[in-house]
Design a protein around this motif. Sequence first.
Motif, PDB file in Angstrom:
ATOM      1  N   ALA A 235       1.436   7.118  -6.559  1.00  0.00           N
ATOM      2  CA  ALA A 235       0.261   7.963  -6.765  1.00  0.00           C
ATOM      3  C   ALA A 235       0.579   9.429  -6.476  1.00  0.00           C
ATOM      4  CB  ALA A 235      -0.890   7.495  -5.878  1.00  0.00           C
TER       5      ALA A 235
ATOM      6  N   GLY B  42      -9.391   7.028 -11.235  1.00  0.00           N
ATOM      7  CA  GLY B  42      -8.558   5.868 -10.908  1.00  0.00           C
ATOM      8  C   GLY B  42      -8.098   5.902  -9.458  1.00  0.00           C
ATOM      9  N   ARG B  43      -7.728   7.079  -8.980  1.00  0.00           N
ATOM     10  CA  ARG B  43      -7.310   7.229  -7.585  1.00  0.00           C
ATOM     11  C   ARG B  43      -8.490   6.925  -6.648  1.00  0.00           C
ATOM     12  NH1 ARG B  43      -3.731   5.549  -6.837  1.00  0.00           N
ATOM     13  NH2 ARG B  43      -3.937   6.198  -4.690  1.00  0.00           N
TER      14      ARG B  43
ATOM     15  N   GLN C 242       0.814  -1.211   0.000  1.00  0.00           N
ATOM     16  CA  GLN C 242       0.000   0.000   0.000  1.00  0.00           C
ATOM     17  C   GLN C 242       0.849   1.263   0.000  1.00  0.00           C
ATOM     18  OE1 GLN C 242      -2.714  -0.577   3.279  1.00  0.00           O
ATOM     19  NE2 GLN C 242      -3.829  -2.181   2.196  1.00  0.00           N
TER      20      GLN C 242
ATOM     21  N   LYS D 153     -11.076   5.007  -7.166  1.00  0.00           N
ATOM     22  CA  LYS D 153     -11.320   3.564  -7.143  1.00  0.00           C
ATOM     23  C   LYS D 153     -10.282   2.836  -6.294  1.00  0.00           C
ATOM     24  CE  LYS D 153     -11.896   2.062 -11.356  1.00  0.00           C
ATOM     25  NZ  LYS D 153     -12.008   1.923 -12.829  1.00  0.00           N
ATOM     26  N   GLU D 154      -9.033   3.249  -6.372  1.00  0.00           N
ATOM     27  CA  GLU D 154      -7.972   2.608  -5.593  1.00  0.00           C
ATOM     28  C   GLU D 154      -8.180   2.846  -4.088  1.00  0.00           C
ATOM     29  OE1 GLU D 154      -4.902   0.115  -4.968  1.00  0.00           O
ATOM     30  OE2 GLU D 154      -5.727   0.557  -6.944  1.00  0.00           O
ATOM     31  N   HIS D 155      -8.537   4.065  -3.710  1.00  0.00           N
ATOM     32  CA  HIS D 155      -8.777   4.341  -2.288  1.00  0.00           C
ATOM     33  C   HIS D 155      -9.982   3.557  -1.769  1.00  0.00           C
ATOM     34  CE1 HIS D 155      -5.644   7.256  -1.660  1.00  0.00           C
ATOM     35  NE2 HIS D 155      -6.058   7.980  -2.673  1.00  0.00           N
TER      36      HIS D 155
ATOM     37  N   GLU E   4       2.266   1.864  -3.468  1.00  0.00           N
ATOM     38  CA  GLU E   4       1.243   2.366  -4.388  1.00  0.00           C
ATOM     39  C   GLU E   4       0.981   3.844  -4.135  1.00  0.00           C
ATOM     40  OE1 GLU E   4      -2.304   3.591  -6.194  1.00  0.00           O
ATOM     41  OE2 GLU E   4      -2.141   3.434  -4.014  1.00  0.00           O
TER      42      GLU E   4
ATOM     43  N   LYS F 150     -11.173   0.704  -2.937  1.00  0.00           N
ATOM     44  CA  LYS F 150     -10.812  -0.722  -2.892  1.00  0.00           C
ATOM     45  C   LYS F 150      -9.914  -1.019  -1.694  1.00  0.00           C
ATOM     46  CE  LYS F 150      -8.622  -4.412  -5.548  1.00  0.00           C
ATOM     47  NZ  LYS F 150      -7.938  -4.753  -6.810  1.00  0.00           N
ATOM     48  N   THR F 151      -8.933  -0.161  -1.454  1.00  0.00           N
ATOM     49  CA  THR F 151      -8.021  -0.385  -0.329  1.00  0.00           C
ATOM     50  C   THR F 151      -8.765  -0.288   0.993  1.00  0.00           C
ATOM     51  OG1 THR F 151      -6.171   0.448  -1.638  1.00  0.00           O
ATOM     52  CG2 THR F 151      -5.859   0.344   0.735  1.00  0.00           C
TER      53      THR F 151
ATOM     54  N   HIS G  70      -8.108   6.256   3.855  1.00  0.00           N
ATOM     55  CA  HIS G  70      -8.462   5.994   2.456  1.00  0.00           C
ATOM     56  C   HIS G  70      -9.854   6.529   2.137  1.00  0.00           C
ATOM     57  CE1 HIS G  70      -5.036   3.862   0.806  1.00  0.00           C
ATOM     58  NE2 HIS G  70      -4.873   3.348   2.008  1.00  0.00           N
TER      59      HIS G  70
END
Length: 155
Positions: free
Chosen positions: A62, A138-139, A55, A141-143, A58, A145-146, A110
Amino acid sequence: MAISIGIAKKDREAVAKNLSKLLADTYSLYLKTHSFHWNVTGPQFNSLHAMFETQYNELWLAADEVAERIRTLDVFAPGSYSQFGKLTSIKEEAGVPEWKDMVGQLVEGHEVAAATARETIKVADKAGDEGTADMVTGRLKEHEKTAWMLRSLLR
């Protein structure tokens, strides 16, 4: 040479202001995650140590992507602890909490970053800045998901 990408200066500055908040959240979350990676203990040590490393790596990448987008808009990116401290909504942790609290704080972080990303997308859309809106989606979605993956450890 003057920038001419089809977005007015005031709109680029408004987008960059929101991106700066996202950058500050990202960097603050990176620092917290890296600290937790170093200091986690307990029965979940091995899995959390490895997960936190993935994490924070990533988040490091980012932060660079967000800062470079700010520069693409011809605005200077913040880059100091004091600037990030003024811009971030991520709560700082000065101590070493138990692993469950670490995970809970990262979930919260997140989710905060996701909310910042969501607001940034709105400003980018209003400015007609599809490039920023795409990157920040995209950011977001990543936050999300995490946060979901971390939250699952607490159930």
